[in-house]
Design an enzyme around this catalytic site. Sequence first.
Site, short mmCIF file in Angstrom:
data_model
loop_
_atom_site.label_atom_id
_atom_site.label_comp_id
_atom_site.label_asym_id
_atom_site.label_seq_id
_atom_site.Cartn_x
_atom_site.Cartn_y
_atom_site.Cartn_z
N LYS A 114 0.86 -1.18 0.00
CA LYS A 114 0.00 0.00 0.00
C LYS A 114 0.90 1.23 0.00
O LYS A 114 1.76 1.39 0.86
CB LYS A 114 -0.91 0.00 1.22
CG LYS A 114 -2.09 -0.93 1.11
CD LYS A 114 -3.01 -0.79 2.31
CE LYS A 114 -4.30 -1.57 2.10
NZ LYS A 114 -4.06 -3.00 1.86
N ARG B 95 -5.39 -6.88 -10.55
CA ARG B 95 -6.31 -7.48 -9.57
C ARG B 95 -7.61 -6.68 -9.58
O ARG B 95 -7.60 -5.46 -9.31
CB ARG B 95 -5.70 -7.47 -8.18
CG ARG B 95 -6.61 -8.09 -7.10
CD ARG B 95 -6.10 -7.81 -5.71
NE ARG B 95 -4.79 -8.39 -5.49
CZ ARG B 95 -3.88 -7.89 -4.66
NH1 ARG B 95 -4.13 -6.76 -4.02
NH2 ARG B 95 -2.72 -8.49 -4.50
N ARG C 54 -13.03 -5.72 6.25
CA ARG C 54 -13.54 -7.08 6.04
C ARG C 54 -14.93 -7.23 6.65
O ARG C 54 -15.79 -7.90 6.10
CB ARG C 54 -12.59 -8.12 6.67
CG ARG C 54 -11.20 -8.15 6.10
CD ARG C 54 -11.10 -8.59 4.65
NE ARG C 54 -11.53 -7.62 3.69
CZ ARG C 54 -10.79 -6.56 3.29
NH1 ARG C 54 -9.61 -6.33 3.82
NH2 ARG C 54 -11.25 -5.74 2.37
N ASP D 271 -1.44 -2.14 -4.16
CA ASP D 271 -2.84 -2.07 -3.76
C ASP D 271 -3.45 -0.71 -4.11
O ASP D 271 -2.73 0.30 -4.19
CB ASP D 271 -2.98 -2.29 -2.25
CG ASP D 271 -2.98 -3.76 -1.87
OD1 ASP D 271 -3.30 -4.59 -2.74
OD2 ASP D 271 -2.64 -4.07 -0.71
N GLY E 154 -14.20 -3.50 -4.14
CA GLY E 154 -13.88 -2.26 -3.44
C GLY E 154 -14.43 -2.30 -2.03
O GLY E 154 -15.54 -2.80 -1.80
N HIS F 166 -15.25 -13.08 -3.59
CA HIS F 166 -15.80 -14.24 -2.89
C HIS F 166 -17.25 -14.47 -3.31
O HIS F 166 -17.90 -15.37 -2.79
CB HIS F 166 -15.74 -14.02 -1.37
CG HIS F 166 -14.38 -13.65 -0.88
ND1 HIS F 166 -14.03 -12.37 -0.55
CD2 HIS F 166 -13.27 -14.41 -0.71
CE1 HIS F 166 -12.77 -12.34 -0.18
NE2 HIS F 166 -12.28 -13.56 -0.28
#
Length: 306
Positions: free
Chosen positions: A98, A185, A288, A135, A189, A228
Amino acid sequence: MFGQLLLGVAGNRGVRSLVTGSSLSRPVVARFIAGDDVDAATAAVRDLHGDGIAVSLDRLGEDITEAGQADETVAGYRDVVERLAAEGLAAGNEISIKLSALGQGLGPTGPRAATERAHALAELAHAHGVDVTVDMEDHTRVDDTLETVRALRRDFPRTGCVLQAMLRRTEGDARDLAVPGSRVRLVKGAYNEPPEVAYPAKADVDKAYVRSLKVLLDGGAYPMIATHDLRLVNLAESLLQGRPEGTAEFQMLYGIRSGEQLRLARAGHTVRVYVPYGTDWYGYFSRRLAERPANLAFFARSLVAG
């Protein structure tokens, strides 16, 4: 909308202190974060390799306030790259960096200084056969981040970058990056963005994700399909049918949908797991939770059970 609300709450200093200071948090955090140090990161790489899964390592610590912290980040990444090389785990793996952790936000010279630190890391990683992906963070940093990626690719063409489907600009960025060999990638978001720059509705984000994926594939880029969402995974598998092996890879986060990771790997796809490690885990952890209500429910149940 729920995710944006949760991110807003998570940004509160009192909430941060409560979560990071609670002894009940650590067992839950361990689901999503490999551990505090290089030993833990290396152990996670070794375990995933046993299942035929590659790794992208993220040393946590984006919220820095001085240049010395950025230099510590560089030193930390040097340690993990050298450990991977020493243990024969370098080939096929990567580090994710990052730019905020490398000082991008530290004043007018921050973007240039972060690019220089990223170049030093890319040089070291390249020498050991480790890839680097830069990233993407919130929308205010996109232009500076893409400029850094362009600079790194002049010397290290395999440098990867990240695009966030939720941003309205991303399909155009995907067109710019859709060239042969371009490692991109693609994620949905996870930042709290205003509706002027990002799609607020999940359905619109999903549609934008598919559009950008098709742009990357049609342009000959190497999409790293990071999601996912099983509907998107299945759609991506159908888009890859008939294309040469090595056209793309699937990426998922450490601790999430491990069974699906194994299924994809056993089906012959390249699978990479994003493995965060380090002590400064709060920002990553809160994103997350915001991504999926199920993650928040898991967290809440664990705290009650504790």
